[in-house]
Design a protein around this motif. Structure first.
Motif, short mmCIF file in Angstrom:
data_model
loop_
_atom_site.label_atom_id
_atom_site.label_comp_id
_atom_site.label_asym_id
_atom_site.label_seq_id
_atom_site.Cartn_x
_atom_site.Cartn_y
_atom_site.Cartn_z
N GLN A 44 -17.46 35.00 66.25
CA GLN A 44 -18.64 35.81 65.97
C GLN A 44 -18.57 37.16 66.66
OE1 GLN A 44 -22.48 33.85 66.21
NE2 GLN A 44 -23.49 35.73 66.91
N ALA A 47 -16.27 39.52 64.92
CA ALA A 47 -16.88 40.03 63.68
C ALA A 47 -17.95 41.08 63.97
CB ALA A 47 -17.46 38.87 62.88
N GLU A 50 -17.66 45.19 64.14
CA GLU A 50 -17.86 46.08 62.99
C GLU A 50 -19.08 46.98 63.17
OE1 GLU A 50 -19.00 45.65 58.24
OE2 GLU A 50 -18.23 43.92 59.36
N HIS A 51 -20.04 46.52 63.97
CA HIS A 51 -21.28 47.26 64.14
C HIS A 51 -21.36 48.00 65.48
CE1 HIS A 51 -22.67 45.28 60.53
NE2 HIS A 51 -22.33 44.11 61.06
N GLY A 120 -25.81 35.53 59.14
CA GLY A 120 -25.10 36.59 58.47
C GLY A 120 -25.21 37.90 59.22
N LEU A 121 -24.09 38.44 59.67
CA LEU A 121 -24.09 39.64 60.50
C LEU A 121 -24.33 40.91 59.71
CD1 LEU A 121 -21.03 38.73 62.77
CD2 LEU A 121 -23.46 38.21 63.16
N ASP A 122 -24.27 40.83 58.39
CA ASP A 122 -24.46 42.02 57.58
C ASP A 122 -25.89 42.55 57.64
OD1 ASP A 122 -25.38 39.76 56.27
OD2 ASP A 122 -24.86 40.50 54.27
N ALA A 123 -26.82 41.77 58.20
CA ALA A 123 -28.21 42.22 58.34
C ALA A 123 -28.43 43.09 59.57
CB ALA A 123 -29.16 41.01 58.38
N SER A 126 -29.92 46.67 59.17
CA SER A 126 -31.31 46.75 58.75
C SER A 126 -32.26 46.54 59.92
CB SER A 126 -31.60 45.73 57.64
OG SER A 126 -31.47 44.40 58.09
N SER A 229 -29.45 35.80 56.17
CA SER A 229 -28.82 34.58 55.68
C SER A 229 -28.49 33.67 56.85
CB SER A 229 -27.55 34.90 54.89
OG SER A 229 -26.56 35.43 55.73
#
Length: 268
Positions: A44, A47, A50-51, A120-123, A126, A229
């Motif tokens: 985790q 990953a 990325e941010h 889900g880390l794509d949030a 936001s 997610s």
């Protein structure tokens, strides 16, 4: 990187050690709560790199003994700090540790997330954007448009939809849909408000998440939900720190106590 130091007094925050640190780079931090998650947390954190261009990564370790967290993975993930709790308490104590550190370091807001690899880390962007836009309490939800969940145990699904979320919604006056989801964000203004008073030793288990969800609304802060997610493993053991029937009863008791106002700040 600064030398390790010890903070906390078990009143404002539990005693903790800053095991690894580099200078703050951003206005916001994302705090990952973890204890003995093994390779899941290492995956985790990699990953989450990325941010790293929009938010600082802080790992809030409850006292792991599995050797999963060290300077090597902090460097690899582009992290800003590794905090290790040495004082008493469970999740809410870890939260107070992370909040104490972030307020001391001058962050304007924090995003919080579990370290068990389900979210889900794509949030993340936001949530950062919501803090920058002036929202004070942001609750992640699987159950609003854009949200997603897979393999959620039926008992958990029923508990949050029929009991947990309705109770916190009733106590706060805001319609929450996913109050057991640990993906959230808090503004500095909310965390430092004496009417909310998060830095108290009574917050030692799961109470602080519930308290903030309720008091942020009651005190007139800006509150909203964002879609997230959460994916549980398709097979095998369900990732959880709540053990057995006794653990479930204890969580429900804490929920009831918070909803009935037991943890409201004195004089407010």
């Amino acid at each position: 990187m600064s030398e390790p130091e010890t903070r906390g007094d078990d009143e404002r925050a539990p005693r903790y050690r800053i095991a690894w640190q580099r200078p703050r780079r951003h206005r916001q931090a994302i705090c990952v709560f973890v204890i003995n998650e093994g390779e899941k947390i290492r995956k985790q954190l990699r990953a989450m790199k990325e941010h790293a261009d929009i938010i600082d990564l802080i790992v809030a370790d409850g006292g792991s003994t599995d050797g999963s967290l060290d300077a090597g993975i902090m460097e690899e993930a582009g992290a800003t700090a590794l905090l290790v709790k040495t004082g008493p308490g469970k999740l809410s104590a870890q939260m107070r540790m992370a909040m104490d550190h972030c307020m001391n370091e001058g962050y304007e807001g924090i995003v919080v997330i579990d370290g068990n690899g389900k979210d889900g880390l794509d949030a993340i962007p936001s949530f950062v954007a919501a803090l920058e836009d002036g929202w004070d309490h942001v609750q992640g939800s699987r159950f609003i448009p854009g949200g997603h969940h897979e393999n959620t145990p039926l008992s958990r699904l029923l508990a949050v939809r029929l009991l947990h979320a309705p109770m916190i919604s009733l106590a706060s006056g805001f319609r929450y849909t996913d109050t057991t989801n640990g993906f959230r964000a808090y503004s500095r203004k909310l965390l430092t408000d004496p009417r909310v008073s998060v830095f108290r030793p009574c917050f030692d288990r799961y109470q602080l998440h519930y308290h903030l969800a309720i008091e942020s609304v009651r005190r007139g802060f800006r509150v909203k939900e964002l879609p997230v997610s959460r994916v549980y493993p398709a097979s095998g053991k369900t990732p959880t720190k709540i053990r057995g029937f006794g653990g479930l009863v204890a969580v429900l008791r804490q929920l009831l106590d918070v909803c009935l106002g037991k943890y409201r700040a004195a004089g407010h």
